[in-house]
Design a protein around this motif. Structure first.
Motif, PDB file in Angstrom:
ATOM      1  N   ALA A   1      -9.252 -24.257   9.623  1.00 33.04           N
ATOM      2  CA  ALA A   1      -8.012 -24.795  10.191  1.00 33.04           C
ATOM      3  C   ALA A   1      -7.140 -25.423   9.121  1.00 33.04           C
ATOM      4  O   ALA A   1      -5.911 -25.296   9.154  1.00 33.04           O
ATOM      5  N   ALA A   2      -7.762 -26.109   8.159  1.00 32.84           N
ATOM      6  CA  ALA A   2      -6.993 -26.718   7.067  1.00 32.84           C
ATOM      7  C   ALA A   2      -6.289 -25.640   6.249  1.00 32.84           C
ATOM      8  O   ALA A   2      -5.112 -25.779   5.882  1.00 32.84           O
ATOM      9  N   ASP A   3      -7.006 -24.547   5.956  1.00 30.02           N
ATOM     10  CA  ASP A   3      -6.411 -23.443   5.195  1.00 30.02           C
ATOM     11  C   ASP A   3      -5.271 -22.797   5.979  1.00 30.02           C
ATOM     12  O   ASP A   3      -4.171 -22.572   5.452  1.00 30.02           O
ATOM     13  N   PHE A   4      -5.535 -22.508   7.244  1.00 34.64           N
ATOM     14  CA  PHE A   4      -4.542 -21.833   8.082  1.00 34.64           C
ATOM     15  C   PHE A   4      -3.289 -22.681   8.231  1.00 34.64           C
ATOM     16  O   PHE A   4      -2.166 -22.176   8.123  1.00 34.64           O
ATOM     17  N   THR A   5      -3.468 -23.978   8.457  1.00 34.13           N
ATOM     18  CA  THR A   5      -2.324 -24.888   8.616  1.00 34.13           C
ATOM     19  C   THR A   5      -1.477 -24.928   7.353  1.00 34.13           C
ATOM     20  O   THR A   5      -0.241 -24.936   7.421  1.00 34.13           O
ATOM     21  N   ALA A   6      -2.139 -24.964   6.196  1.00 36.04           N
ATOM     22  CA  ALA A   6      -1.407 -24.996   4.924  1.00 36.04           C
ATOM     23  C   ALA A   6      -0.594 -23.716   4.728  1.00 36.04           C
ATOM     24  O   ALA A   6       0.569 -23.762   4.300  1.00 36.04           O
TER      25      ALA A   6
ATOM     26  N   VAL B   1      -7.920 -13.190   7.682  1.00 34.63           N
ATOM     27  CA  VAL B   1      -8.419 -13.575   6.361  1.00 34.63           C
ATOM     28  C   VAL B   1      -9.139 -14.915   6.395  1.00 34.63           C
ATOM     29  O   VAL B   1     -10.270 -15.060   5.921  1.00 34.63           O
ATOM     30  N   VAL B   2      -8.498 -15.931   6.985  1.00 39.79           N
ATOM     31  CA  VAL B   2      -9.090 -17.282   6.948  1.00 39.79           C
ATOM     32  C   VAL B   2     -10.312 -17.382   7.856  1.00 39.79           C
ATOM     33  O   VAL B   2     -11.163 -18.256   7.654  1.00 39.79           O
ATOM     34  N   SER B   3     -10.423 -16.508   8.856  1.00 38.35           N
ATOM     35  CA  SER B   3     -11.579 -16.575   9.758  1.00 38.35           C
ATOM     36  C   SER B   3     -12.733 -15.697   9.310  1.00 38.35           C
ATOM     37  O   SER B   3     -13.812 -15.710   9.902  1.00 38.35           O
TER      38      SER B   3
END
Length: 204
Positions: free
Chosen positions: A160-165, A198-200
């Motif tokens: 979630a931190a990566d996706f939010t950024a 990608v992030v998941s």
């Protein structure tokens, strides 16, 4: 809507239209259509007004992420005709929800984005405001992590931190960046679906 919410919303509009230098108690009173002295009655200092504005932005964004048409005090998060419905419990539904939400932020929520970026820069020079921004941002990432967990994503808080950024970067590029390409709704859905995949991914 509470008087404090009215004033905070007026502060958001004032910052978006006139920048940080244009934010005064009197200017907020004018935008809110309230008697002179109203903003300073509820928020005695400029710092108090800034903190209330950051908190209001976080409250509105959290309501949007929860798929709610209104915040806890009953005020609208986005135009109820534009706010996307809550996502389902799979990645495709989450991607569609995120794309609709990003599109609404870039259109009906444009003032809020402009104000948030102005406040983010101001917070680099005001440690007390920075903490309010950090706390509100953490609350928003927690909501995103909950969505990821419901969709079965591993390490939901990290992802979630990566996706939010990444989403924040996309929003900034569309609102104030040097990019010249204005993404359509279809473009947003494609980009966010790819990003989410990608992030998941277990190997990302």
């Amino acid at each position: 809507m509470t008087r404090r919410a009215v004033i905070a919303d007026a502060a958001i509009s004032t910052i978006a239209r006139n920048g940080m230098r244009g934010l005064t108690h009197r200017a907020v009173d004018r935008v809110a259509g309230l008697p002179e002295g109203s903003a300073s009655y509820y928020f005695r200092t400029r710092q108090a007004l800034l903190q209330a504005t950051v908190e209001r932005l976080a409250e509105l964004s959290t309501a949007d992420l929860l798929g709610s048409a209104a915040t806890l005090d009953g005020t609208p998060a986005l135009d109820s005709t534009a706010a996307p419905a809550p996502p389902g419990r799979d990645l495709d539904a989450l991607a569609a929800f995120a794309a609709d939400l990003v599109e609404s932020w870039l259109t009906t929520g444009r003032e809020r984005l402009l104000a948030r970026y102005e406040l983010a820069l101001e917070a680099t020079r005001r440690p007390e405001l920075r903490q309010t921004l950090v706390d509100s941002g953490a609350a928003i990432r927690t909501v995103v992590a909950d969505r990821f967990a419901a969709a079965g994503v591993r390490e939901p808080h990290k992802r979630a931190a990566d996706f939010t950024a990444f989403i924040d970067g996309l929003l900034f590029d569309q609102i104030a960046g040097a990019g010249t390409r204005e993404l359509t709704g279809t473009d947003l859905r494609s980009a966010i679906s790819t990003l989410l995949a990608v992030v998941s991914s277990p190997r990302s």
